[in-house]
Design a protein around this motif. Structure first.
Motif, short mmCIF file in Angstrom:
data_model
loop_
_atom_site.label_atom_id
_atom_site.label_comp_id
_atom_site.label_asym_id
_atom_site.label_seq_id
_atom_site.Cartn_x
_atom_site.Cartn_y
_atom_site.Cartn_z
N THR A 154 0.84 -1.20 0.00
CA THR A 154 0.00 0.00 0.00
C THR A 154 0.88 1.25 0.00
O THR A 154 2.09 1.18 0.19
N GLU A 169 -12.96 10.11 -7.01
CA GLU A 169 -13.43 8.72 -7.05
C GLU A 169 -14.90 8.67 -6.65
O GLU A 169 -15.32 9.31 -5.69
N ASN A 195 -13.66 2.74 -9.48
CA ASN A 195 -12.57 1.80 -9.63
C ASN A 195 -13.03 0.41 -10.05
O ASN A 195 -12.23 -0.40 -10.51
N ALA A 247 -6.85 1.58 -13.15
CA ALA A 247 -6.10 2.80 -12.81
C ALA A 247 -5.47 3.42 -14.04
O ALA A 247 -5.45 4.65 -14.19
N ALA A 267 -4.96 10.34 -1.69
CA ALA A 267 -5.34 8.92 -1.68
C ALA A 267 -5.29 8.37 -0.25
O ALA A 267 -4.49 8.82 0.56
N ASP A 277 -4.30 3.08 2.48
CA ASP A 277 -4.35 1.65 2.11
C ASP A 277 -4.54 1.45 0.60
O ASP A 277 -4.77 0.33 0.16
N LEU A 278 -4.44 2.54 -0.17
CA LEU A 278 -4.49 2.36 -1.63
C LEU A 278 -3.28 1.55 -2.06
O LEU A 278 -2.15 1.83 -1.64
N TRP A 284 -1.73 0.94 -7.86
CA TRP A 284 -2.78 1.79 -8.45
C TRP A 284 -2.16 3.13 -8.86
O TRP A 284 -2.37 3.61 -9.97
N ALA A 285 -1.39 3.71 -7.96
CA ALA A 285 -0.79 5.02 -8.25
C ALA A 285 0.18 4.93 -9.43
O ALA A 285 0.21 5.81 -10.29
N ARG A 304 -2.46 12.43 1.79
CA ARG A 304 -3.47 11.49 2.25
C ARG A 304 -4.86 12.10 2.15
O ARG A 304 -5.06 13.28 2.44
N GLN A 360 -10.81 9.78 0.03
CA GLN A 360 -11.14 9.32 -1.32
C GLN A 360 -9.93 9.51 -2.21
O GLN A 360 -9.08 10.34 -1.91
N VAL A 361 -9.91 8.81 -3.34
CA VAL A 361 -8.90 9.14 -4.34
C VAL A 361 -9.36 10.42 -5.06
O VAL A 361 -10.47 10.49 -5.58
#
Lengths: 316, 316
Positions: free
Chosen positions: B8, B58, B64, B69, B100, B103-104, B108-109, B134, B137-138
């Motif tokens: 993450t 998001e 998602n 991504a 983000a 825990d993303l 994904w990034a 941080r 939401q994304v």
């Protein structure tokens, strides 16, 4: 206030709110097309465009119970303007993306924008465009554009033998945060400094003109950002703690909390002071104070030794 | 992938992730200082700087479960590049702010950034800076900078007697969204169009060179954005439905759902096609199709009458 005091973003609607927000932003002579088209158009002179972007997130970078919307606006602008300052440039144009819940009071958005515009006016910069959208948290995304006449001052140019200098207040915002965290509202000067940093906007261009070899905006913490400058330059930095000014209200807080006030000055980040290196002390311009020296090696020391305090901030 | 697949953002940490992201962004010759300093520095020629900003959230602008991504990256870049296109400009530089949750997945990034960079490469633009923080939401905040050689084409220049013309695909993304909303994944061409719009990047500068009087990016919907152009210009627009191309996969979806396929073309927004007006049909360049006419008055009609379909999108 053009809307009823209790009106939310959902009550007011996107287009009406955007119209009110846009009216708050005065456009400079360099703005050929301002807010309201697909993009803004700026007339720029031949030269360099300096650009930086920052995200501020509610609960992460500001708390609505600790700061009024107008303060959040000042702060969002200040931290971005400071990035241009740290390159030796002058900001001329900014964009704002605002994400917000539908039940946010419309007056929050208007007060935020008024504070943002007032901070930009300090340096003569215009808010030339933006975006407004729904989001669970309040999120503010700012991009700032500026110009620099001279070669931009980067982080990586410090050389052994240079002096290290500081411009602007340092430790005030961290002291204000310490006060608020303990549930107090005074000393007022520190709380105000936390809510509205006062970056030394003239110090960046002055340092560039004086021949600064490297420069950085102190946003993570004095020692943390000194570390970034040292790493980018491939040098070691030593900070002389006796050279650091300990402001009177910070001494009072330190006394009340039992903390060492130097800790706030060395660890604090959000005053947006500037750190720079110069070839010698004679070239350090007004508004700057020599606080240390550059030598061969790596890392940052305080009075020649490792410092074990809280030295910075990471986002994850 | 430089990190374990399940790592993450919190596992990887801000500095390591930023280093990996930055490595994905190739810098053009105009970039004097790229990512990693307080601000980026760009060498620009005398002329106009065109700038626009957008926030993607998001759940609001992407889901998602409906898009990878890498697709979100393509889309975030495309919608911003399109704003420069709609002024008749060419994009050269972008910044990204990414908010983000901790825990993303780090992948994904990285995938997002790879898609973003690939879309920018289509027009030769560089990602020159960013911010990572941080957020619950994304949230993706993009600012794009471009140049326009000629006078920028604004929304407000359409005159009675002009023709109205369209460039690029229109209705594809709306068709794809309709399919996904119903739980299907085909026709694949429409779902792909929803995930990755393909704006007609050469059509904007071509229209500017051909003497377009007004231009707008279709992002809210063809009729909704035609309405914005009509309002800014103080004119009436009429769209001829027979002139609109109804792509084959859209006909299939319309048949399956019982909807009028013209509804997707008139109401759909996120293909980032362009609408422009020209003094006469002979000046409409390749890649553009005449779809209507400009007259005195106000508002937008279809075949001379008010249109009662779903004509657009507002954020609150």
């Amino acid at each position: 206030m053009p809307f009823p005091p209790e009106a939310t973003l959902a009550d007011v609607g996107e287009f009406a709110l955007v119209a009110e927000l846009t009216a708050l932003f005065e456009q400079g002579d360099h703005v050929l097309v301002g807010p309201g088209d697909d993009a803004a158009v700026l007339r720029v002179k031949q030269g360099h465009v300096v650009v930086s972007t920052d995200l501020l997130v509610e609960g992460q970078h500001f708390r609505n119970d600790w700061a009024e919307a107008v303060d959040v606006g000042h702060r969002a602008a200040a931290q971005n303007l400071s990035d241009i300052n740290a390159m030796g440039g002058r900001a001329h144009s900014l964009t704002i993306g605002l994400g917000a819940p539908a039940d946010l009071p419309a007056r929050w958005a208007l007060s935020f924008a008024a504070g943002f515009a007032a901070e930009c006016a300090k340096v003569g910069a215009s808010v030339v465009g933006g975006d407004l959208t729904r989001c669970d948290q309040v999120v503010v995304a700012v991009t700032v554009l500026g110009a620099c006449k001279l070669t931009p001052v980067r982080r990586g140019g410090a050389r052994p033998g240079d002096v290290l200098a500081l411009a602007g207040r340092q430790g005030w915002s961290a002291g204000g945060l310490a006060v608020l965290t303990r549930g107090f509202r005074s000393p007022r000067a520190l709380v105000e400094a936390y809510r509205r940093p006062e970056p030394p906007y003239d110090a960046g261009p002055a340092a560039a003109e004086a021949g600064a070899t490297a420069m950085i905006d102190v946003s993570d913490g004095l020692l943390a950002d000194a570390g970034h400058l040292a790493e980018a330059s491939g040098v070691a930095l030593d900070v002389l703690s006796d050279s650091l000014e300990i402001p009177e209200p910070l001494q009072a807080v330190a006394q009340a909390t039992g903390a060492d006030p130097v800790r706030y000055v060395l660890g604090g980040g959000e005053d947006h002071s500037l750190l720079a290196t110069f070839p010698d002390a004679d070239r350090v311009p007004d508004g700057w104070t020599v606080i240390g020296a550059v030598s061969e090696g790596e890392g940052v020391t305080v009075d020649g030794a490792a410092y074990d305090g809280d030295a910075g901030w990471t986002h994850f």
